[in-house]
Design a protein around this motif. Structure first.
Motif, PDB file in Angstrom:
ATOM      1  N   PHE A 159       0.659  -1.151  -0.088  1.00  0.00           N
ATOM      2  CA  PHE A 159       0.048  -0.095  -0.009  1.00  0.00           C
ATOM      3  C   PHE A 159       0.699   1.214   0.073  1.00  0.00           C
ATOM      4  O   PHE A 159       0.277   2.222  -0.580  1.00  0.00           O
ATOM      5  CB  PHE A 159      -1.002   0.037   1.134  1.00  0.00           C
ATOM      6  CG  PHE A 159      -2.069  -1.049   0.985  1.00  0.00           C
ATOM      7  CD1 PHE A 159      -2.949  -0.788   0.055  1.00  0.00           C
ATOM      8  CD2 PHE A 159      -1.967  -2.299   1.638  1.00  0.00           C
ATOM      9  CE1 PHE A 159      -3.842  -1.729  -0.072  1.00  0.00           C
ATOM     10  CE2 PHE A 159      -3.139  -3.435   1.230  1.00  0.00           C
ATOM     11  CZ  PHE A 159      -4.009  -2.980   0.386  1.00  0.00           C
ATOM     12  N   SER A 160       1.969   1.396   0.380  1.00  0.00           N
ATOM     13  CA  SER A 160       2.785   2.508   0.476  1.00  0.00           C
ATOM     14  C   SER A 160       3.010   3.044  -0.903  1.00  0.00           C
ATOM     15  O   SER A 160       2.936   4.366  -1.167  1.00  0.00           O
ATOM     16  CB  SER A 160       4.168   2.248   0.901  1.00  0.00           C
ATOM     17  OG  SER A 160       3.960   2.145   2.202  1.00  0.00           O
ATOM     18  N   PRO A 161       3.324   2.408  -2.123  1.00  0.00           N
ATOM     19  CA  PRO A 161       3.496   3.066  -3.434  1.00  0.00           C
ATOM     20  C   PRO A 161       2.128   3.576  -3.973  1.00  0.00           C
ATOM     21  O   PRO A 161       2.157   4.881  -4.099  1.00  0.00           O
ATOM     22  CB  PRO A 161       3.824   1.805  -4.426  1.00  0.00           C
ATOM     23  CG  PRO A 161       4.510   0.846  -3.596  1.00  0.00           C
ATOM     24  CD  PRO A 161       3.788   0.952  -2.283  1.00  0.00           C
ATOM     25  N   PRO A 162       1.047   3.010  -3.912  1.00  0.00           N
ATOM     26  CA  PRO A 162      -0.315   3.979  -4.217  1.00  0.00           C
ATOM     27  C   PRO A 162      -0.531   4.970  -3.224  1.00  0.00           C
ATOM     28  O   PRO A 162      -0.956   6.077  -3.750  1.00  0.00           O
ATOM     29  CB  PRO A 162      -1.553   2.927  -4.339  1.00  0.00           C
ATOM     30  CG  PRO A 162      -0.941   1.567  -3.504  1.00  0.00           C
ATOM     31  CD  PRO A 162       0.596   1.738  -3.423  1.00  0.00           C
ATOM     32  N   PHE A 163      -0.147   5.031  -1.742  1.00  0.00           N
ATOM     33  CA  PHE A 163      -0.552   5.955  -0.950  1.00  0.00           C
ATOM     34  C   PHE A 163       0.563   7.192  -1.205  1.00  0.00           C
ATOM     35  O   PHE A 163       0.024   8.276  -1.280  1.00  0.00           O
ATOM     36  CB  PHE A 163      -0.191   5.473   0.473  1.00  0.00           C
ATOM     37  CG  PHE A 163      -1.386   4.850   1.084  1.00  0.00           C
ATOM     38  CD1 PHE A 163      -2.432   4.356   0.293  1.00  0.00           C
ATOM     39  CD2 PHE A 163      -1.206   4.322   2.364  1.00  0.00           C
ATOM     40  CE1 PHE A 163      -3.493   3.512   0.665  1.00  0.00           C
ATOM     41  CE2 PHE A 163      -2.404   3.881   3.102  1.00  0.00           C
ATOM     42  CZ  PHE A 163      -3.393   3.307   2.082  1.00  0.00           C
TER      43      PHE A 163
END
Length: 107
Positions: free
Chosen positions: A46-50
């Motif tokens: 989830f870090s990349p899309p966030f």
């Protein structure tokens, strides 16, 4: 004197008769994925899309380890940088030796 010779002969026969016996024990081994490892996987997902949305990075929290049994579930929380929380359900899809595969979806 005969009594003393009979006892060793009986014991020797007992040892020989049990030497060919095989005992099989079944021990259930349950694999687990630590809460820290599950959190690491959630953060990586989830870090990349966030980050792309300007609300990263993701930080995750799971209350316990995930049992390595097909169908086992664990509810975790993923937070973005603004503090918004997303409930995630982690579900084990397969176990292959020491590898536990799981999916993650929003609850």
């Amino acid at each position: 004197m005969r009594k003393f010779l009979v006892l060793p002969a009986l014991l020797g026969g007992l040892v020989l008769s049990t030497a060919g016996c095989e005992v099989t024990k079944s021990v259930e081994v349950t694999r687990t994925v630590s809460a820290a490892k599950v959190e690491e996987q959630l953060d990586a997902k989830f870090s990349p899309p966030f980050d792309d949305a300007g609300i990263g990075p993701a930080t995750s929290e799971c209350p316990e380890s995930l049992k390595g049994e097909v169908g086992a579930t664990l509810e975790c929380t993923v937070r973005d940088a603004t503090g918004r929380e997303y409930r995630m359900i982690v579900t084990v899809t397969s176990v292959d030796g020491d590898q536990v595969n799981f999916t993650m979806k929003e609850a």
